[in-house]
Enzyme design. Structure first.
Site, PDB file in Angstrom:
ATOM      1  N   GLU A  30      -2.469 -32.510  10.149  1.00 45.53           N
ATOM      2  CA  GLU A  30      -2.240 -33.091   8.813  1.00 45.53           C
ATOM      3  C   GLU A  30      -1.907 -31.999   7.799  1.00 45.53           C
ATOM      4  OE1 GLU A  30      -2.373 -36.282   7.118  1.00 45.53           O
ATOM      5  OE2 GLU A  30      -1.825 -36.879   9.129  1.00 45.53           O
ATOM      6  N   TYR A  41      -7.363 -35.130   2.258  1.00 45.81           N
ATOM      7  CA  TYR A  41      -7.904 -34.656   3.540  1.00 45.81           C
ATOM      8  C   TYR A  41      -7.150 -33.410   4.014  1.00 45.81           C
ATOM      9  CZ  TYR A  41      -8.465 -34.461   8.620  1.00 45.81           C
ATOM     10  OH  TYR A  41      -8.677 -34.030   9.911  1.00 45.81           O
ATOM     11  N   LYS A  81      -8.623 -29.651   4.401  1.00 44.24           N
ATOM     12  CA  LYS A  81      -8.603 -28.990   5.712  1.00 44.24           C
ATOM     13  C   LYS A  81      -7.850 -27.659   5.658  1.00 44.24           C
ATOM     14  CE  LYS A  81     -10.807 -31.277   8.948  1.00 44.24           C
ATOM     15  NZ  LYS A  81     -11.716 -30.639   9.912  1.00 44.24           N
TER      16      LYS A  81
HETATM   17  O1  G4F Z   1      -4.974 -43.332  13.058  1.00 42.80           O
HETATM   18  P1  G4F Z   1      -4.684 -42.789  11.708  1.00 42.80           P
HETATM   19  O2  G4F Z   1      -5.615 -43.184  10.635  1.00 42.80           O
HETATM   20  O3  G4F Z   1      -4.596 -41.215  11.894  1.00 42.80           O
HETATM   21  P2  G4F Z   1      -3.975 -40.037  10.982  1.00 42.80           P
HETATM   22  O4  G4F Z   1      -3.855 -40.440   9.583  1.00 42.80           O
HETATM   23  O5  G4F Z   1      -2.724 -39.582  11.648  1.00 42.80           O
HETATM   24  O6  G4F Z   1      -5.108 -38.926  11.089  1.00 42.80           O
HETATM   25  C1  G4F Z   1      -5.754 -38.629  12.324  1.00 42.80           C
HETATM   26  O7  G4F Z   1      -5.097 -37.544  12.960  1.00 42.80           O
HETATM   27  C2  G4F Z   1      -5.162 -36.297  12.257  1.00 42.80           C
HETATM   28  C3  G4F Z   1      -4.426 -35.256  13.109  1.00 42.80           C
HETATM   29  O8  G4F Z   1      -3.055 -35.333  12.859  1.00 42.80           O
HETATM   30  C4  G4F Z   1      -6.608 -35.914  12.029  1.00 42.80           C
HETATM   31  F1  G4F Z   1      -6.652 -34.753  11.356  1.00 42.80           F
HETATM   32  C5  G4F Z   1      -7.305 -36.998  11.245  1.00 42.80           C
HETATM   33  O9  G4F Z   1      -8.676 -36.668  11.077  1.00 42.80           O
HETATM   34  C6  G4F Z   1      -7.210 -38.299  12.025  1.00 42.80           C
HETATM   35  O10 G4F Z   1      -7.917 -38.150  13.222  1.00 42.80           O
HETATM   36  O11 G4F Z   1      -3.213 -43.208  11.258  1.00 42.80           O
HETATM   37  C7  G4F Z   1      -2.073 -42.918  12.047  1.00 42.80           C
HETATM   38  C8  G4F Z   1      -0.860 -43.576  11.407  1.00 42.80           C
HETATM   39  C9  G4F Z   1      -0.699 -43.303   9.908  1.00 42.80           C
HETATM   40  O12 G4F Z   1       0.647 -43.073   9.642  1.00 42.80           O
HETATM   41  C10 G4F Z   1      -1.155 -44.588   9.238  1.00 42.80           C
HETATM   42  O13 G4F Z   1      -0.577 -44.836   7.966  1.00 42.80           O
HETATM   43  O14 G4F Z   1      -1.008 -44.999  11.513  1.00 42.80           O
HETATM   44  C11 G4F Z   1      -0.675 -45.596  10.261  1.00 42.80           C
HETATM   45  N1  G4F Z   1      -1.334 -46.897  10.199  1.00 42.80           N
HETATM   46  C12 G4F Z   1      -0.703 -48.105  10.200  1.00 42.80           C
HETATM   47  N2  G4F Z   1      -1.588 -49.091  10.133  1.00 42.80           N
HETATM   48  C13 G4F Z   1      -2.667 -47.117  10.153  1.00 42.80           C
HETATM   49  C14 G4F Z   1      -2.823 -48.507  10.113  1.00 42.80           C
HETATM   50  N3  G4F Z   1      -3.715 -46.280  10.158  1.00 42.80           N
HETATM   51  C15 G4F Z   1      -4.965 -46.829  10.133  1.00 42.80           C
HETATM   52  N4  G4F Z   1      -6.027 -45.981  10.167  1.00 42.80           N
HETATM   53  N5  G4F Z   1      -5.162 -48.196  10.073  1.00 42.80           N
HETATM   54  C16 G4F Z   1      -4.129 -49.083  10.053  1.00 42.80           C
HETATM   55  O15 G4F Z   1      -4.337 -50.302  10.000  1.00 42.80           O
END
Ligand code: G4F
Length: 349
Positions: free
Chosen positions: A149, A175, A179
């Protein structure tokens, strides 16, 4: 004594001589999270003595942790409370520290930016200071959980072969910014005090231990429930962002390898492939025999973030060649593993 006088004399082992297979005292923050669970499993299997830093009064996760890993010593402490970290370091007398504790949900960090900064940023400084103030700069090896990130995925800042250890940072969330502070203060302690501090720049890593607030587990859990007739719809945010997804167990082994290396350094851990959220959704539904997945997915505006990281792709060449790090689970295997787990979980209820 001159260099000449030392010729031919076998150097006596120093107290700092590192033996990767000797049992160690290991202190882990964030031990109740996904990576903490994988790491605890690996360390216990290796015969290490594991100390887990757990925050809060009557934290229900403490009981769950003690049930799952009876051999662990739980120490109550908080990354925002320096004296509690000094106490934890004194109790554990650690050979290794893994700082996995953080506010780790990007969306949550927009709503709680100050807390995120205190825990995921300044918390790193507090932990490093606890090592320094207790006189362990020569003894304790420190792993800092840095993150992809920090790169931000913007057009101008996107290398073709994927982000590596030399790529520019441009974090896009509280975040990511917190980090990045943690990453640089960790590097600063390595340079200033000669501490063995290594930062793992990890791309998204998932699995059956993942919390339901993250998109991959939300999808596999929702897909399992929909296929069992327990849920009608899956509410998601944007489907176009792309991520470099791997299996958390493989990545935790990479963290451990970083601390066994002969010198501290920074390493990217990634799969070297990128897929959209939509790709993940489609493949998860296909595994339960549903092709018309769009009929089951709706957009939830609450999941849209003020700023998005469009695409992440990592280049893990350095970790592969230097640490002999390898991944056992690919993208398809990861989704299957998670869907199978969630089908079994939801069927048993
Ligand atoms: O699963 P996410 O929340 O992960 P994100 O934001 O990539 O972060 C994770 O990975 C990072 C490493 O690159 C870590 F540092 C961090 O701690 C964490 O583990 O979201 C992934 C993607 C994003 O683009 C988000 O906008 O999925 C998209 N998304 C679409 N719908 C969603 C959703 N994310 C979440 N959490 N929930 C949804 O309903």
């Amino acid at each position: 004594m001159s260099a000449g006088m030392l010729a031919g004399i076998e150097a006596a082992p120093t107290p700092n001589e590192w033996n990767p297979v000797a049992p160690k005292n290991v202190l882990v923050s964030g031990i109740t999270g996904q990576d903490g669970g994988h790491l605890a499993e690996q360390l216990i299997a290796q015969g290490d003595r594991v100390f887990g830093l757990v925050r809060g009064q009557h934290n229900p996760r403490k009981q769950l942790l003690e049930l799952e890993f009876p051999g662990i010593t739980v120490i109550e402490g908080d990354l925002t409370d320096p004296s509690s970290l000094i106490r934890a370091v004194e109790i554990a007398d650690p050979d290794e520290i893994y700082n996995l504790g953080a506010v780790s949900h990007v969306g949550y960090s927009f709503k709680n930016p100050t807390l995120t900064e205190e825990v995921s940023g300044k918390g790193v400084l507090n932990f490093l200071e606890a090592v320094r103030l207790t006189g362990r700069t020569d003894k304790t090896r420190f792993y800092q959980a840095s993150t992809s990130e920090m790169f931000g995925g913007l057009d101008y800042n996107r290398p073709g072969a994927g982000y590596d250890e030399e790529s520019l940072f441009h974090p896009r969330s509280p975040y990511g910014v917190a980090k990045l502070y943690g990453h640089w203060i960790a590097r600063n302690y390595r340079e200033s005090y000669g501490m063995f501090v290594s930062c793992g720049i990890l791309f998204n890593h998932e699995g059956e231990r993942r919390g339901l607030e993250f998109v991959t587990r939300k999808i596999t859990h929702g897909v399992a429930r929909i296929s069992l007739g327990l849920q009608d719809k899956l509410l998601l945010g944007d489907l176009w962002p792309k991520r470099d997804w791997g299996y958390a167990g493989d990545y935790v082994d990479g963290m451990w390898k970083m601390l066994q290396h002969h010198e501290p350094d920074d390493f990217v851990l990634a799969s070297g492939q990128t897929h959209s959220v939509e790709d993940f959704v489609r493949q998860a539904f296909a595994l339960v025999g549903i092709e018309n997945w769009r009929d089951f997915v709706e957009q939830d505006p609450a999941m849209i973030r003020p700023a998005e990281v469009d695409i992440l792709l990592g280049n893990p060449s350095k970790a592969e060649s230097t640490l002999q790090w390898e991944r056992k689970v690919n993208f398809e295997g990861l989704i299957k593993r998670m869907v199978d787990h969630d089908l079994a979980l939801e069927s048993s209820k």
